[in-house]
Scaffold this motif. Structure first.
Motif, PDB file in Angstrom:
ATOM      1  N   TRP A   1       0.840  -1.199   0.000  1.00 10.07           N
ATOM      2  CA  TRP A   1       0.000   0.000   0.000  1.00 10.07           C
ATOM      3  C   TRP A   1       0.877   1.252   0.000  1.00 10.07           C
ATOM      4  O   TRP A   1       0.654   2.191  -0.780  1.00 10.07           O
ATOM      5  CB  TRP A   1      -0.929  -0.015   1.213  1.00 10.07           C
ATOM      6  CG  TRP A   1      -1.826   1.184   1.345  1.00 10.07           C
ATOM      7  CD1 TRP A   1      -2.446   1.872   0.342  1.00 10.07           C
ATOM      8  CD2 TRP A   1      -2.210   1.820   2.564  1.00 10.07           C
ATOM      9  NE1 TRP A   1      -3.201   2.906   0.859  1.00 10.07           N
ATOM     10  CE2 TRP A   1      -3.074   2.891   2.217  1.00 10.07           C
ATOM     11  CE3 TRP A   1      -1.925   1.589   3.906  1.00 10.07           C
ATOM     12  CZ2 TRP A   1      -3.643   3.739   3.178  1.00 10.07           C
ATOM     13  CZ3 TRP A   1      -2.501   2.428   4.862  1.00 10.07           C
ATOM     14  CH2 TRP A   1      -3.341   3.477   4.496  1.00 10.07           C
ATOM     15  N   ALA A   2       1.896   1.270   0.872  1.00  8.14           N
ATOM     16  CA  ALA A   2       2.817   2.401   0.896  1.00  8.14           C
ATOM     17  C   ALA A   2       3.544   2.546  -0.438  1.00  8.14           C
ATOM     18  O   ALA A   2       3.720   3.664  -0.956  1.00  8.14           O
ATOM     19  CB  ALA A   2       3.823   2.220   2.038  1.00  8.14           C
ATOM     20  N   LEU A   3       3.961   1.421  -1.000  1.00  7.08           N
ATOM     21  CA  LEU A   3       4.606   1.436  -2.314  1.00  7.08           C
ATOM     22  C   LEU A   3       3.678   2.064  -3.353  1.00  7.08           C
ATOM     23  O   LEU A   3       4.109   2.893  -4.173  1.00  7.08           O
ATOM     24  CB  LEU A   3       4.956   0.005  -2.720  1.00  7.08           C
ATOM     25  CG  LEU A   3       5.297  -0.238  -4.195  1.00  7.08           C
ATOM     26  CD1 LEU A   3       6.584   0.468  -4.570  1.00  7.08           C
ATOM     27  CD2 LEU A   3       5.401  -1.737  -4.473  1.00  7.08           C
ATOM     28  N   THR A   4       2.410   1.682  -3.318  1.00  7.61           N
ATOM     29  CA  THR A   4       1.452   2.182  -4.298  1.00  7.61           C
ATOM     30  C   THR A   4       1.277   3.690  -4.174  1.00  7.61           C
ATOM     31  O   THR A   4       1.288   4.416  -5.179  1.00  7.61           O
ATOM     32  CB  THR A   4       0.099   1.474  -4.118  1.00  7.61           C
ATOM     33  OG1 THR A   4       0.301   0.054  -4.255  1.00  7.61           O
ATOM     34  CG2 THR A   4      -0.912   1.940  -5.144  1.00  7.61           C
ATOM     35  N   ASP A   5       1.118   4.180  -2.953  1.00  2.00           N
ATOM     36  CA  ASP A   5       0.924   5.618  -2.760  1.00  2.00           C
ATOM     37  C   ASP A   5       2.155   6.417  -3.184  1.00  2.00           C
ATOM     38  O   ASP A   5       2.035   7.462  -3.829  1.00  2.00           O
ATOM     39  CB  ASP A   5       0.590   5.902  -1.299  1.00  2.00           C
ATOM     40  CG  ASP A   5      -0.835   5.491  -0.933  1.00  2.00           C
ATOM     41  OD1 ASP A   5      -1.628   5.202  -1.848  1.00  2.00           O
ATOM     42  OD2 ASP A   5      -1.144   5.466   0.268  1.00  2.00           O
ATOM     43  N   ALA A   6       3.330   5.933  -2.830  1.00  2.00           N
ATOM     44  CA  ALA A   6       4.550   6.629  -3.228  1.00  2.00           C
ATOM     45  C   ALA A   6       4.748   6.584  -4.740  1.00  2.00           C
ATOM     46  O   ALA A   6       5.158   7.575  -5.363  1.00  2.00           O
ATOM     47  CB  ALA A   6       5.758   6.021  -2.516  1.00  2.00           C
TER      48      ALA A   6
END
Length: 228
Positions: free
Chosen positions: A149-154
């Motif tokens: 999820w963090a990867l996706t947002d970044a």
């Protein structure tokens, strides 16, 4: 993103949600690379089977060279082996992270210049309600999806200037092999989830919530851990 005449690469396209995504993309008029570790297991008409192991960087580089006309990357392949964070084998935890986090990361890194060079496009990351809910029994898997999820947002912020939109699909249990142990009335139809996901990509949605459970959990993110 216009899906008709798009060129999509779908990982884990030989079964489950990935198979439905690949099939429905073909129905929408897209060219589809159906990627799997064993491409001979891909039995969908109208797709191009492609050998790809998301945990193998050399395999990813070869896939990016073959599928050089890609405009949509669908990071669907996933692993859930039931590893416990504190009593399971560390290698089992690492295997989930290699598939669910590093796989999408390395694939997106490899395909970003491909998609940009083809005039832009999109990335769809298949995540989970467990991106936000982290039960101990599924602690390892949940940790990988929270990281994704963090990867996706970044990625969304970093890739936007390069003409690449990034969408996240969050979903609870689906009627697939991964959730075979779950009662049928608690599972979504993967064909319906695939249709919802592709509509979201076509509409440029940054986040696609596939079911009521996922929507409830998302609304509760501001609640303190352990609170009712």
């Amino acid at each position: 993103m216009e899906l008709k005449n798009a060129v999509a690469l779908v990982t884990g396209a030989n079964r489950g949600l990935g198979r439905h995504l690949a099939s429905q993309l073909v129905e929408r008029g897209a060219k589809v690379y159906a990627a799997a570790r064993r491409p001979e297991t891909v039995d969908l008409p109208g797709v191009t089977p492609l050998r790809l192991d998301v945990t193998d960087e050399e395999s990813i580089r070869k896939a990016a060279a073959i599928a050089a006309d890609t405009t949509l990357l669908v990071n669907n392949a996933g692993l859930s082996n039931g590893a416990s964070l504190f009593t399971g084998e560390v290698d089992a935890v690492r295997a989930e992270m290699e598939t669910n986090f590093y796989g999408p990361l390395v694939l997106t890194r490899a395909f970003t210049p491909v998609i940009e060079g083809n005039g832009g496009g999109a990335v769809l990351n298949v995540l989970s309600v467990l991106s936000w809910a982290h039960p101990a029994a599924l602690g390892s898997y949940a940790a990988t999806k929270a990281a994704a999820w963090a990867l996706t947002d970044a990625s969304r912020e970093e890739l936007a200037p390069r003409g690449i939109a990034v969408s996240a699909l969050h979903v609870g249990y689906m009627d697939t092999d991964m959730a075979a142990h779950v009662p049928a009335d608690q599972k979504s139809d993967p064909a319906e989830v695939a249709a919802l996901a592709l509509r979201g990509v076509a509409d440029g949605l940054p986040e696609i919530l596939a079911d009521d459970l996922t929507r409830r959990v998302k609304k509760g993110l501001a609640v303190a851990p352990g609170a009712a």
